[in-house]
Scaffold this motif. Structure first.
Motif, PDB file in Angstrom:
ATOM      1  N   ARG A  67     -15.231  12.950 -10.375  1.00 50.12           N
ATOM      2  CA  ARG A  67     -14.880  11.895  -9.430  1.00 50.12           C
ATOM      3  C   ARG A  67     -15.541  10.574  -9.826  1.00 50.12           C
ATOM      4  NH1 ARG A  67     -17.068  13.090  -4.341  1.00 50.12           N
ATOM      5  NH2 ARG A  67     -18.143  14.888  -5.210  1.00 50.12           N
TER       6      ARG A  67
ATOM      7  N   SER B 267      -5.609   7.620  10.094  1.00 51.53           N
ATOM      8  CA  SER B 267      -5.448   7.108   8.731  1.00 51.53           C
ATOM      9  C   SER B 267      -4.159   7.577   8.064  1.00 51.53           C
ATOM     10  CB  SER B 267      -6.644   7.543   7.865  1.00 51.53           C
ATOM     11  OG  SER B 267      -7.859   7.113   8.438  1.00 51.53           O
TER      12      SER B 267
ATOM     13  N   LEU C 292     -22.649   6.793   4.045  1.00 55.14           N
ATOM     14  CA  LEU C 292     -22.608   8.190   3.582  1.00 55.14           C
ATOM     15  C   LEU C 292     -21.592   8.377   2.460  1.00 55.14           C
ATOM     16  CD1 LEU C 292     -22.807  10.240   6.917  1.00 55.14           C
ATOM     17  CD2 LEU C 292     -24.495  10.231   5.076  1.00 55.14           C
ATOM     18  N   SER C 293     -20.538   7.563   2.447  1.00 60.83           N
ATOM     19  CA  SER C 293     -19.481   7.716   1.447  1.00 60.83           C
ATOM     20  C   SER C 293     -19.766   6.953   0.156  1.00 60.83           C
ATOM     21  CB  SER C 293     -18.141   7.237   2.024  1.00 60.83           C
ATOM     22  OG  SER C 293     -17.824   7.937   3.208  1.00 60.83           O
TER      23      SER C 293
ATOM     24  N   ILE D 164     -20.347   5.972   8.162  1.00 57.27           N
ATOM     25  CA  ILE D 164     -19.390   6.471   7.167  1.00 57.27           C
ATOM     26  C   ILE D 164     -19.452   5.600   5.915  1.00 57.27           C
ATOM     27  CG2 ILE D 164     -16.961   7.018   6.723  1.00 57.27           C
ATOM     28  CD1 ILE D 164     -16.544   7.260   9.718  1.00 57.27           C
TER      29      ILE D 164
ATOM     30  N   ILE E  20     -11.252   0.903  -1.120  1.00 56.41           N
ATOM     31  CA  ILE E  20     -11.158   1.654   0.140  1.00 56.41           C
ATOM     32  C   ILE E  20     -11.751   0.793   1.249  1.00 56.41           C
ATOM     33  CG2 ILE E  20     -11.871   3.737   1.376  1.00 56.41           C
ATOM     34  CD1 ILE E  20     -12.395   5.092  -1.252  1.00 56.41           C
TER      35      ILE E  20
ATOM     36  N   ASP F 286      -6.602  -1.065  -0.913  1.00 58.94           N
ATOM     37  CA  ASP F 286      -5.553  -0.119  -1.321  1.00 58.94           C
ATOM     38  C   ASP F 286      -5.419   1.037  -0.343  1.00 58.94           C
ATOM     39  OD1 ASP F 286      -4.908  -1.379  -3.833  1.00 58.94           O
ATOM     40  OD2 ASP F 286      -6.847  -0.657  -4.552  1.00 58.94           O
ATOM     41  N   LEU F 287      -6.555   1.542   0.122  1.00 57.65           N
ATOM     42  CA  LEU F 287      -6.563   2.732   0.980  1.00 57.65           C
ATOM     43  C   LEU F 287      -7.321   2.414   2.253  1.00 57.65           C
ATOM     44  CD1 LEU F 287      -7.490   5.205  -1.888  1.00 57.65           C
ATOM     45  CD2 LEU F 287      -5.252   5.067  -0.765  1.00 57.65           C
TER      46      LEU F 287
ATOM     47  N   VAL G 153     -17.311  10.649   3.519  1.00 52.10           N
ATOM     48  CA  VAL G 153     -18.332  11.510   4.102  1.00 52.10           C
ATOM     49  C   VAL G 153     -18.700  10.954   5.473  1.00 52.10           C
ATOM     50  CG1 VAL G 153     -20.622  12.510   3.750  1.00 52.10           C
ATOM     51  CG2 VAL G 153     -19.163  12.008   1.766  1.00 52.10           C
TER      52      VAL G 153
ATOM     53  N   VAL H 182     -15.064   2.820  -7.806  1.00 50.85           N
ATOM     54  CA  VAL H 182     -14.253   2.541  -6.616  1.00 50.85           C
ATOM     55  C   VAL H 182     -15.076   1.660  -5.673  1.00 50.85           C
ATOM     56  CG1 VAL H 182     -13.092   3.586  -4.629  1.00 50.85           C
ATOM     57  CG2 VAL H 182     -13.050   4.743  -6.858  1.00 50.85           C
TER      58      VAL H 182
ATOM     59  N   ILE I 236     -18.333   5.822  -5.971  1.00 47.70           N
ATOM     60  CA  ILE I 236     -17.919   4.890  -4.927  1.00 47.70           C
ATOM     61  C   ILE I 236     -19.110   3.989  -4.611  1.00 47.70           C
ATOM     62  CG2 ILE I 236     -17.168   4.667  -2.529  1.00 47.70           C
ATOM     63  CD1 ILE I 236     -15.692   7.307  -2.784  1.00 47.70           C
TER      64      ILE I 236
ATOM     65  N   ILE J 232      -8.899   3.544   5.678  1.00 43.41           N
ATOM     66  CA  ILE J 232      -9.352   4.648   6.516  1.00 43.41           C
ATOM     67  C   ILE J 232      -9.555   4.058   7.907  1.00 43.41           C
ATOM     68  CG2 ILE J 232     -11.118   6.411   6.851  1.00 43.41           C
ATOM     69  CD1 ILE J 232      -9.411   6.737   4.276  1.00 43.41           C
TER      70      ILE J 232
ATOM     71  N   ARG K 194       0.827  -1.197   0.000  1.00 46.25           N
ATOM     72  CA  ARG K 194       0.000   0.000   0.000  1.00 46.25           C
ATOM     73  C   ARG K 194       0.869   1.257   0.000  1.00 46.25           C
ATOM     74  NH1 ARG K 194      -2.940   0.275   4.845  1.00 46.25           N
ATOM     75  NH2 ARG K 194      -1.787  -1.538   5.619  1.00 46.25           N
TER      76      ARG K 194
ATOM     77  N   LEU L 233      -9.766   0.038  -7.712  1.00 42.13           N
ATOM     78  CA  LEU L 233      -9.292   0.755  -6.521  1.00 42.13           C
ATOM     79  C   LEU L 233     -10.235   0.427  -5.367  1.00 42.13           C
ATOM     80  CD1 LEU L 233      -7.233   2.914  -5.475  1.00 42.13           C
ATOM     81  CD2 LEU L 233      -8.972   4.627  -6.010  1.00 42.13           C
TER      82      LEU L 233
ATOM     83  N   ILE M 210     -12.965   0.985   5.282  1.00 38.91           N
ATOM     84  CA  ILE M 210     -13.245   1.863   6.439  1.00 38.91           C
ATOM     85  C   ILE M 210     -13.206   0.995   7.694  1.00 38.91           C
ATOM     86  CG2 ILE M 210     -14.832   3.558   7.409  1.00 38.91           C
ATOM     87  CD1 ILE M 210     -14.108   4.400   4.640  1.00 38.91           C
TER      88      ILE M 210
ATOM     89  N   LEU N 262     -15.928   0.362  -1.930  1.00 39.61           N
ATOM     90  CA  LEU N 262     -15.786   0.705  -0.502  1.00 39.61           C
ATOM     91  C   LEU N 262     -16.386  -0.414   0.342  1.00 39.61           C
ATOM     92  CD1 LEU N 262     -16.401   4.073   1.251  1.00 39.61           C
ATOM     93  CD2 LEU N 262     -17.465   2.001   2.153  1.00 39.61           C
TER      94      LEU N 262
ATOM     95  N   ALA O 288     -13.955  11.147  -1.698  1.00 38.96           N
ATOM     96  CA  ALA O 288     -14.565  11.828  -0.555  1.00 38.96           C
ATOM     97  C   ALA O 288     -15.074  10.803   0.444  1.00 38.96           C
ATOM     98  CB  ALA O 288     -15.719  12.705  -1.034  1.00 38.96           C
TER      99      ALA O 288
END
Lengths: 167, 167, 167, 167
Positions: free
Chosen positions: D2, A96, D95-96, D92, D62, D78-79, A82, D36, D5, D81, A2, D60, D64, D38, A80
């Motif tokens: 963008r 993070s 909402l994301s 979250i 994400i 990959d990312l 949120v 993306v 997600i 949070i 990562r 990609l 959480i 999530l 984003a």
């Protein structure tokens, strides 16, 4: 592997022109290292400037919004997150990030630097006044570094990433 | 009429004996005014001492716990609010208090004072070193008061409650 | 010994008159047992009715507000916990309650019942339709009880408090 | 512009093999649309499978995380949070996401679907039993769609993204 996520925090509406210039340059440099930029995501001040700098250098940007929608999102944020939880999202910003860079100081930024130190993250102060430097270095001398330029801040991030104290 | 809720923040495991003595006295005085005491709720340091002081004076005490259960709750807390959200609960501590008193300083307490100033709450610093006083007074000169004794802190709370700036 | 905290959840603005009548009665009975009432704190629907019932019976009431201030607080709440984190506060409602009673159903209440079951809290459904009963009983048959009256709900709370499964 | 997600929620340790197979396929398809992915980010069940599918298709991802560190992170995220706020992070997740897909059902997933409906997000149920379908369709008939295959779910996401009801 990562990519490292580097957090840039700083004043929003109250940011000075000097702070937003530092933030823009910082965003560019972070993107150029191949790192991901994380900010509070709003379309003002240090957050917005750092995102614009990173975007100009083709970097990837994450914005952790305090609001429950993306109306106040910086146009230079790619992803984003949120939260709808107001200032409670500040802890997410620091947890993070592998390293937190404060670019200027205000009460919101102070809460993020304090939380970063509380959870063991290294912090770099850029463009902060002496009284801020003294306060945070007294709180956690081994994890707070003061730098004068974006380039010096980036060199310090490299050092933190190598030691692995930033994971 | 709801009773005022006064928040007392300060170091946990790292609290000095002087800080816990100040906190105990503060808890007693808060209870004696008929106010409700709010803390971070854990069974250590300033939180625990303030709750014990308030309980000794027959006050009502609320603890806002970072954990997802009440295993580390101070025995002197009457009402446990269990958040399970770690340091994200710090914002609740300050939003729920009419006035925030910091009794000693550390990174967690610094985040609470910073958040209090961010959301417009008055803050009283008790037993904090000069560097902390200077930092927070620079952030929000009109809402930070430095006091030397629990009695002086209580007098300052009365002033804030009268102005209504604390609602 | 701390007093048990009993959570009452249910529709806000969308509550029916039947639901608010059940909630008012439930609030009265909770206060009469010497328990503390916890709700989402707002001045509408099931929350407000339960608080008014408890207040009429001289009970103690806690409101966990989603907002960052107390403008929409029920006038019958004694202690306002101000979170500023919107629906993220729903987890606090259930973690802080020994038993959760859902009085009517909606998407917010459904999230609270689901979270209660997720974290191991017993749930009592009062005045909920068959489809809700079936759904939640299938999710956690051993921790969901369906009752028809506030009195039956209170008897069931007594049972849960005795088993200690509710701590 | 963008990238959209898309959130994929579902059981963690309790996921069935059928659910993780659906999730893996779903992850692949989401990545292939250029969206993306999530998820809740942990290295188990539906979360992990969806991330592996997306990664296999060069998407990609994400995650959480509920935890305060990334020890339990899916290797295919990959990312990360990092929230440190336990189940409070569920809000979250929704909402994301522009659209939420539930792949299987449990109490955690039920809280996410409920929260999604509470905040006005469209929800697609995939591989959920009749009782779940009935419950959520009754809560918000206009925003809950039942699908039988990952391909059908993706077609439905396209429809939601076109209407703009998902922003």
């Amino acid at each position: 592997m990562r990519k490292p996520i580097i957090g840039v925090m700083g004043p929003g509406d109250a940011a000075t022109e000097s702070e937003t210039q530092l933030a823009y340059h910082l965003g560019q440099l972070i993107a150029q290292q191949g790192w991901v930029l994380l900010t509070g995501g709003r379309n003002c001040g240090v957050m917005d400037a750092a995102n614009r700098g990173a975007q100009q250098a083709n970097g990837l940007t994450i914005g952790i919004l305090p609001d429950a929608d993306d109306r106040n999102l910086s146009a230079a944020v790619d992803l984003a997150i949120v939260t709808g939880m107001g200032n409670a999202r500040n802890i997410i910003n620091v947890l993070s990030s592998q390293v937190v860079i404060a670019c200027g100081m205000g009460s919101g930024t102070a809460s993020e630097v304090s939380l970063a130190l509380k959870v063991g993250k290294p912090v770099i102060l850029l463009g902060c006044e002496t009284v801020s430097q003294r306060f945070f270095q007294q709180l956690a001398p081994e994890r707070v570094t003061v730098t004068e330029t974006p380039t010096a801040a980036i060199e310090q991030v490299h050092r933190w990433l190598k030691t692995g104290h930033s994971s």
